[in-house]
Design an enzyme around this catalytic site. Structure first.
Site, PDB file in Angstrom:
ATOM      1  N   TYR A 139      15.675 103.047  37.299  1.00 12.99           N
ATOM      2  CA  TYR A 139      15.292 101.697  37.728  1.00 12.99           C
ATOM      3  C   TYR A 139      15.058 100.877  36.463  1.00 12.99           C
ATOM      4  CZ  TYR A 139      12.830  98.416  40.867  1.00 12.99           C
ATOM      5  OH  TYR A 139      12.428  97.324  41.580  1.00 12.99           O
ATOM      6  N   ARG A 192      22.249  87.211  39.899  1.00 10.41           N
ATOM      7  CA  ARG A 192      21.026  87.158  39.083  1.00 10.41           C
ATOM      8  C   ARG A 192      20.460  88.568  38.993  1.00 10.41           C
ATOM      9  NH1 ARG A 192      16.689  89.220  39.539  1.00 10.41           N
ATOM     10  NH2 ARG A 192      15.499  88.147  41.125  1.00 10.41           N
ATOM     11  N   LYS A 210      17.844 100.721  43.916  1.00  9.88           N
ATOM     12  CA  LYS A 210      16.819 100.371  44.909  1.00  9.88           C
ATOM     13  C   LYS A 210      16.842 101.386  46.049  1.00  9.88           C
ATOM     14  CE  LYS A 210      15.253  96.241  43.388  1.00  9.88           C
ATOM     15  NZ  LYS A 210      13.884  95.789  43.264  1.00  9.88           N
ATOM     16  N   GLU A 282      19.096  91.283  47.530  1.00  9.31           N
ATOM     17  CA  GLU A 282      18.575  91.619  46.204  1.00  9.31           C
ATOM     18  C   GLU A 282      19.368  90.922  45.113  1.00  9.31           C
ATOM     19  OE1 GLU A 282      15.902  94.093  45.995  1.00  9.31           O
ATOM     20  OE2 GLU A 282      15.764  93.087  44.061  1.00  9.31           O
ATOM     21  N   ASP A 283      18.673  90.262  44.232  1.00  7.38           N
ATOM     22  CA  ASP A 283      19.251  89.702  43.020  1.00  7.38           C
ATOM     23  C   ASP A 283      20.412  88.732  43.279  1.00  7.38           C
ATOM     24  OD1 ASP A 283      17.262  91.198  41.921  1.00  7.38           O
ATOM     25  OD2 ASP A 283      18.512  92.249  40.478  1.00  7.38           O
ATOM     26  N   ASP A 305      13.960  90.745  48.765  1.00 11.47           N
ATOM     27  CA  ASP A 305      13.012  91.509  47.954  1.00 11.47           C
ATOM     28  C   ASP A 305      12.434  90.673  46.813  1.00 11.47           C
ATOM     29  OD1 ASP A 305      11.732  93.887  47.150  1.00 11.47           O
ATOM     30  OD2 ASP A 305      13.309  94.286  45.696  1.00 11.47           O
ATOM     31  N   ASP A 306      13.261  89.839  46.210  1.00 12.55           N
ATOM     32  CA  ASP A 306      12.798  89.059  45.050  1.00 12.55           C
ATOM     33  C   ASP A 306      11.801  87.980  45.462  1.00 12.55           C
ATOM     34  OD1 ASP A 306      14.556  90.347  43.051  1.00 12.55           O
ATOM     35  OD2 ASP A 306      16.091  89.585  44.403  1.00 12.55           O
ATOM     36  N   ASN A 447      12.006  91.078  34.262  1.00 15.78           N
ATOM     37  CA  ASN A 447      12.671  92.343  33.938  1.00 15.78           C
ATOM     38  C   ASN A 447      14.018  92.076  33.289  1.00 15.78           C
ATOM     39  OD1 ASN A 447      10.681  93.977  35.260  1.00 15.78           O
ATOM     40  ND2 ASN A 447      11.535  93.330  37.225  1.00 15.78           N
ATOM     41  N   ASN A 491       5.655  95.590  40.219  1.00 18.85           N
ATOM     42  CA  ASN A 491       7.077  95.583  40.566  1.00 18.85           C
ATOM     43  C   ASN A 491       7.217  95.811  42.065  1.00 18.85           C
ATOM     44  OD1 ASN A 491       9.878  96.663  40.979  1.00 18.85           O
ATOM     45  ND2 ASN A 491       9.941  96.255  38.778  1.00 18.85           N
TER      46      ASN A 491
HETATM   47  N1  LIG Z   1       8.401  92.355  38.805  1.00 21.39           N
HETATM   48  C1  LIG Z   1       9.121  92.208  39.897  1.00 21.39           C
HETATM   49  O1  LIG Z   1       8.946  92.928  40.883  1.00 21.39           O
HETATM   50  C2  LIG Z   1      10.165  91.160  39.932  1.00 21.39           C
HETATM   51  C3  LIG Z   1      10.555  90.506  38.814  1.00 21.39           C
HETATM   52  N2  LIG Z   1      11.511  89.542  38.885  1.00 21.39           N
HETATM   53  C4  LIG Z   1      11.924  88.941  37.627  1.00 21.39           C
HETATM   54  O2  LIG Z   1      11.579  87.591  37.608  1.00 21.39           O
HETATM   55  C5  LIG Z   1      12.531  86.878  36.826  1.00 21.39           C
HETATM   56  C6  LIG Z   1      12.940  85.624  37.583  1.00 21.39           C
HETATM   57  O3  LIG Z   1      13.562  85.978  38.778  1.00 21.39           O
HETATM   58  P1  LIG Z   1      13.827  84.856  39.900  1.00 21.39           P
HETATM   59  O4  LIG Z   1      12.594  84.161  40.247  1.00 21.39           O
HETATM   60  O5  LIG Z   1      14.589  85.489  40.967  1.00 21.39           O
HETATM   61  O6  LIG Z   1      14.793  83.877  39.090  1.00 21.39           O
HETATM   62  P2  LIG Z   1      15.138  82.373  39.389  1.00 21.39           P
HETATM   63  O7  LIG Z   1      16.380  82.095  38.648  1.00 21.39           O
HETATM   64  O8  LIG Z   1      15.084  82.112  40.832  1.00 21.39           O
HETATM   65  O9  LIG Z   1      13.927  81.558  38.705  1.00 21.39           O
HETATM   66  C7  LIG Z   1      13.720  81.467  37.343  1.00 21.39           C
HETATM   67  C8  LIG Z   1      12.767  80.337  37.082  1.00 21.39           C
HETATM   68  O10 LIG Z   1      12.419  80.368  35.711  1.00 21.39           O
HETATM   69  C9  LIG Z   1      12.598  79.059  35.182  1.00 21.39           C
HETATM   70  N3  LIG Z   1      12.966  79.113  33.771  1.00 21.39           N
HETATM   71  C10 LIG Z   1      14.069  79.633  33.223  1.00 21.39           C
HETATM   72  N4  LIG Z   1      14.042  79.467  31.892  1.00 21.39           N
HETATM   73  C11 LIG Z   1      12.892  78.831  31.608  1.00 21.39           C
HETATM   74  C12 LIG Z   1      12.294  78.370  30.416  1.00 21.39           C
HETATM   75  N5  LIG Z   1      12.880  78.542  29.243  1.00 21.39           N
HETATM   76  N6  LIG Z   1      11.107  77.734  30.500  1.00 21.39           N
HETATM   77  C13 LIG Z   1      10.508  77.557  31.692  1.00 21.39           C
HETATM   78  N7  LIG Z   1      11.019  77.980  32.859  1.00 21.39           N
HETATM   79  C14 LIG Z   1      12.206  78.610  32.811  1.00 21.39           C
HETATM   80  C15 LIG Z   1      13.713  78.439  35.986  1.00 21.39           C
HETATM   81  O11 LIG Z   1      13.601  77.036  35.848  1.00 21.39           O
HETATM   82  P3  LIG Z   1      14.602  76.012  36.552  1.00 21.39           P
HETATM   83  O12 LIG Z   1      14.270  76.103  37.992  1.00 21.39           O
HETATM   84  O13 LIG Z   1      14.230  74.706  35.967  1.00 21.39           O
HETATM   85  O14 LIG Z   1      15.973  76.467  36.241  1.00 21.39           O
HETATM   86  C16 LIG Z   1      13.362  78.966  37.373  1.00 21.39           C
HETATM   87  O15 LIG Z   1      12.398  78.142  37.972  1.00 21.39           O
HETATM   88  C17 LIG Z   1      13.655  87.857  36.534  1.00 21.39           C
HETATM   89  O16 LIG Z   1      13.533  88.324  35.220  1.00 21.39           O
HETATM   90  C18 LIG Z   1      13.416  88.994  37.467  1.00 21.39           C
HETATM   91  O17 LIG Z   1      13.794  90.231  36.905  1.00 21.39           O
HETATM   92  C19 LIG Z   1      12.078  89.153  40.054  1.00 21.39           C
HETATM   93  C20 LIG Z   1      11.732  89.782  41.201  1.00 21.39           C
HETATM   94  C21 LIG Z   1      10.792  90.882  41.221  1.00 21.39           C
HETATM   95  C1  LIG Z   2      12.342  94.043  40.331  1.00 16.07           C
HETATM   96  C2  LIG Z   2      13.332  93.115  40.809  1.00 16.07           C
HETATM   97  O1  LIG Z   2      13.642  93.081  41.983  1.00 16.07           O
HETATM   98  C3  LIG Z   2      13.941  92.207  39.885  1.00 16.07           C
HETATM   99  O2  LIG Z   2      13.573  92.171  38.720  1.00 16.07           O
HETATM  100  O3  LIG Z   2      14.836  91.468  40.311  1.00 16.07           O
HETATM  101 MG   LIG Z   3      15.432  92.045  42.315  1.00 18.32          MG
END
Ligand SMILES: NC(=O)C1=CN([C@@H]2O[C@H](COP(=O)(O)OP(=O)(O)OC[C@H]3O[C@@H](n4cnc5c(N)ncnc54)[C@H](OP(=O)(O)O)[C@@H]3O)[C@@H](O)[C@H]2O)C=CC1
Ligand SMILES: CC(=O)C(=O)O
Ligand SMILES: [Mg+2]
Length: 591
Positions: A139, A192, A210, A282-283, A305-306, A447, A491
Site C-alpha cells: 500500500y 489522481r 485496496k 478510488e483516485d 473512498d477519497d 500520499n 489513512n
Molecule cells: N490519508 C488518506 O487517507 C488520504 C489522502 N489523500 C491524499 O490527499 C491528497 C489530495 O487528494 P484529493 O483531495 O483527492 O485531491 P484534489 O485534487 O481533489 O484536491 C487537491 C487540493 O489541493 C489544492 N492544492 C494543490 N496544490 C496546492 C498548493 N500548491 N497550494 C495550495 N493548495 C493546493 C488544490 O487546489 P485547487 O482546487 O485550487 O486546484 C485542491 O483544492 C493526495 O495526496 C491524496 O493522496 C486522499 C485521500 C485519502
Molecule cells: C489513501 C488514499 O486513498 C489516497 O491517498 O488517495
Molecule cells: Mg485514494
C-alpha cells in the site's frame, strides 16, 4: 460432487472453516442460496483441477510445500514437489526472511505480488500476521512507485481493464472475469493516483492494493473482490511517450464520451452482480469524483473512498484527540490546506458531526472550518468562480493568499494537509501553529510519503514535542528529548475494509452518511488510555481485524436501523457475526 464438497467442509474443521468461502459453513447466511449454489458450480477446486501440476499453478489452492503426504498422493502431486513437507507458519517465516532481505521497497512489492500470484492464502497470512511491516509495501508509499513503474513491472493482469475499446461490450467483458460472486469492486480511472497525478491505466496498482486490504484487514474473501481500471486515455505525456506504457495511447476522453462509458460500466455491474455489489470509487480526479458519487449514490451501492472513507478516518482521529485536547469538536477551529475531495469531504463530515451532536445548524457548524486552495483562503468574494464543492466553505473574510497568513489570522487548533503537495507545512507554518496552541493537532494526509505536507520529525521538533501528529503514509516513531512519539497513520485503510464488510454482511443496498459516522465512532472507541499516553489518536494497525469487525458491526447496525439492510433476520450480535464471516487464510485440507 456434492458429497466430495461435504467431505472437504467436514475435514476443514472449525479452525479453518471460512464462512464466507464457497465451501465453508455459513454460505447461505451471507450470500443467499442462489449465490451459494452458483458458487458450487464454478469454484471448487475439485471440479476445476485437472492434474496436480495445474493445482500447483492455481494460486487460490496452491499450498506449495505445505501439501501433506496424503494430499500429494490424492492429487497427483508426487514428484512435482521436493520431499520436505512444510507448515504454513514455516512458509511465513521463510517468506518474511526473504522479503526482509530486499533493501529496495519496490523489490519487496514485486515479491509480494508474485506471492499473491503463486499462493494466495500464504500471501494473506503473511500480510495479516505482519500488517504493520507489510502495509507500506503493498500500500502507500510503495504502491505509488509501483503504479509509476507499472508498465515495466507488469507481468500478469491482476484486475479487469475496461477501456474505450470495450465500449458497448462491457457486460461481456465482466463475464470474462473468472469469478462470478463478486461483492466488492474498487474502480479507478487513474487520473489522481495518490498525490502523483495522472498515471492512466497504470493506476491499476491502487484497486489491486485496496482490495488486498479488503481481504487482509476487512475479511472479504479474495475471490469476491474485483479490481477495475477504466482507461479513457491519459494526459500524462511522459506515459504516452513511454514505449512500455500499458494503456490507451491517447489523451483522456471527457464529457459525454467519458460519462457514457462510466454509465455503461455501472449498468453492467448491476446487471451482472446485482444491486448488493459494492462499488468503491478510488483516485478519480475531483472534476469527475463528486459528479459520479452524486449520480450513482441513489441508484447503486457506492461510496467514494477519497471523499467519504477519508472523512470517516479523520473524524475518528479528531474525536479521539478530544481526550488529549479537551472540549468538543465544536470548540475547535479547523484549517485545511487543500480543498478537493479529501479536504471538502472531511470538512463536511466534521460539520455534520458537530451539527448532529449539538443541534447547531449545518450552516453554522461549517463556520468553524476554513479551507485554503491553490489560490489562497476560500472566502465569499471568490464564490462565483469556485467549484461547487468549495462553495459551502466560502465564508466572509478578507482574502489571504498564503497558508502562513491563514494560520496566523484564522488561528486554527487543527491543521489538515490534503493538498497532494509535499513539504508545504514549512517550519514557519508549524511554528505558528505551536505559538497559538498548547497541543497543535497536525495531520499531513497527502500520499505517498514524498507528498506529505511535513514529516513526523518536523512536526515534533518544530513544536518542541507538543504536536499531536498523524499522516497519510506511515512514519516511524520519533524520539524527541528522550520521549518517544508514535505518529498515527490517518489513512482511509482504517475505515474502508470494515465499512465495506459491514455493507456486505448486512446486504446493504445504499451507503448513507450516518454509516460513515458510525464507522468513525467505532474506530475512535478503539483508542485506549495506553494509546493516549503515547500521543496516539489511532489504535495500532496490528489490531486492525478486530477493529474492522467493530466497524463492520456498527455500519451493519446502522444499515438495519435505516432500513437499508436486506440480510434478514438481523443477527443478534453483529460483532460476533462479523467476526464469524471474516475470511481467514489458513490452509484448507484437501482430503
Ligand atoms: N490519508 C488518506 O487517507 C488520504 C489522502 N489523500 C491524499 O490527499 C491528497 C489530495 O487528494 P484529493 O483531495 O483527492 O485531491 P484534489 O485534487 O481533489 O484536491 C487537491 C487540493 O489541493 C489544492 N492544492 C494543490 N496544490 C496546492 C498548493 N500548491 N497550494 C495550495 N493548495 C493546493 C488544490 O487546489 P485547487 O482546487 O485550487 O486546484 C485542491 O483544492 C493526495 O495526496 C491524496 O493522496 C486522499 C485521500 C485519502
Ligand atoms: C489513501 C488514499 O486513498 C489516497 O491517498 O488517495
Ligand atoms: Mg485514494
Amino acid at each position: 460432487m456434492e458429497s466430495r464438497l461435504k467431505r472437504e467442509k467436514d475435514a476443514d474443521g472449525e479452525s479453518v472453516v471460512d464462512p464466507t468461502s464457497t465451501v465453508g459453513g455459513g454460505v447461505e447466511d451471507v450470500y443467499g442460496e442462489d449465490r451459494a449454489s452458483e458458487d458450487l458450480l464454478v469454484t471448487p477446486w475439485t471440479v476445476s483441477v485437472a492434474s496436480g501440476y495445474t493445482l500447483l499453478r492455481d494460486p487460490h489452492h496452491n499450498k506449495g510445500l505445505a501439501f501433506t503426504e496424503r494430499e500429494r498422493d490424492s492429487h497427483y502431486l508426487r514428484g512435482l514437489l521436493p520431499p520436505a513437507v512444510s507448515t504454513q507458519e514455516l512458509q511465513v517465516k521463510k517468506l518474511m526472511q526473504s522479503i526482509r532481505s530486499y533493501d529496495v521497497p519496490l523489490h519487496k512489492y514485486v515479491a509480494m505480488m508474485e506471492l499473491q500470484e503463486r499462493n494466495e492464502r500464504l500471501f494473506y497470512k503473511l500480510l495479516i500476521d505482519n500488517v504493520e511491516e507489510l502495509l507500506p509495501v503493498v500500500y502507500t508509499p510503495t504502491v505509488g512507485e509501483a503504479c509509476q513503474k507499472y508498465g515495466s513491472i507488469f507481468k500478469r493482469p491482476q484486475g479487469l481493464y475496461i477501456s474505450l475499446k470495450e465500449k458497448g461490450k462491457i457486460l461481456e467483458v465482466l463475464k470474462n472475469w473468472p469469478e462470478r460472486s463478486i461483492q466488492v469492486i474498487v474502480v479507478t480511472d487513474g487520473e489522481r493516483i495518490l498525490g502523483l497525478g495522472d498515471l492512466g491505466c497504470q493506476g491499476m496498482g491502487i484497486p489491486v492494493g485496496k482490495l488486498a486490504l479488503y481481504s487482509a484487514l476487512g475479511g472479504v474473501r479474495p475471490s469476491a473482490c474485483l479490481p477495475v481500471t477504466i482507461d479513457v486515455g491519459t494526459n500524462n505525456q511522459k506515459l504516452l511517450d513511454d514505449e512500455f506504457y500499458i494503456g490507451l495511447r491517447q489523451k483522456r476522453a471527457t464529457g459525454k464520451e467519458y460519462y457514457d462509458l462510466l454509465e455503461e460500466f455501472m449498468s453492467a455491474v448491476k446487471q451482472n452482480y446485482g444491486e448488493k455489489v459494492l462499488v468503491q470509487f478510488e483516485d478519480f480526479a475531483n472534476h469527475n469524483a463528486f459528479e459520479l458519487l452524486a449520480k450513482y449514490k441513489t441508484s447503486h451501492l457506492v461510496f467514494n473512498d477519497d471523499i467519504q472513507g477519508t472523512a470517516s478516518v479523520v473524524l475518528a482521529g479528531l474525536v479521539a484527540s478530544l481526550k488529549l485536547l479537551g472540549g468538543s469538536l465544536a470548540d475547535h477551529t479547523f484549517l485545511f490546506f487543500g480543498a478537493g475531495e479529501a479536504g471538502t469531504g472531511i470538512a463536511e463530515l466534521i460539520a455534520l458531526e458537530i451539527s448532529t451532536k449539538t443541534n447547531i445548524p449545518l450552516e453554522e457548524a461549517r463556520k468553524k472550518i476554513w479551507l485554503v486552495d491553490s489560490k489562497g483562503l476560500i472566502v465569499s468574494s471568490r464564490k462565483e468562480s469556485l467549484q461547487h464543492f468549495k462553495k459551502p466553505w466560502a465564508h466572509d473574510h478578507k482574502p489571504l493568499s498564503t497558508l502562513l497568513d491563514a494560520v496566523k489570522v484564522i488561528k486554527p487548533s487543527v491543521l489538515i494537509g490534503t493538498s497532494g503537495v509535499g513539504k508545504t507545512f514549512t517550519k514557519d507554518v508549524v511554528e505558528a501553529m505551536a505559538a497559538i496552541n498548547e497541543r497543535p493537532l497536525i495531520m499531513a494526509l497527502s500520499n505517498p510519503t514524498s507528498q506529505a505536507e511535513c514529516t513526523a520529525e518536523q512536526a515534533y521538533t518544530w513544536t518542541e514535542g507538543r504536536a499531536i501528529f498523524s499522516s497519510g503514509s506511515p512514519f516511524d516513531p520519533y524520539e524527541y528529548n528522550g520521549k518517544s512519539f508514535i505518529p498515527g497513520q490517518a489513512n482511509n485503510a482504517y475505515i474502508f475494509p470494515g465499512l465495506g464488510f459491514g455493507l456486505v454482511i448486512s446486504g446493504a443496498i445504499r451507503v448513507h452518511d450516518e454509516m460513515l459516522l458510525a464507522a468513525s465512532e467505532a474506530l475512535a472507541s478503539e483508542v485506549t488510555q495506553e494509546h493516549y499516553e503515547k500521543g496516539m489518536i489511532y489504535p495500532p494497525l496490528a489490531n486492525i481485524r478486530k477493529i474492522s469487525a467493530h466497524i463492520a458491526a456498527n455500519v451493519a447496525g446502522k444499515a438495519y436501523e435505516l432500513g437499508l439492510a436486506t440480510r434478514l433476520p438481523r443477527p443478534a450480535d453483529l460483532v460476533k457475526y462479523a467476526e464469524s464471516c471474516m475470511y481467514t487464510p489458513i490452509y484448507r485440507s484437501y482430503i
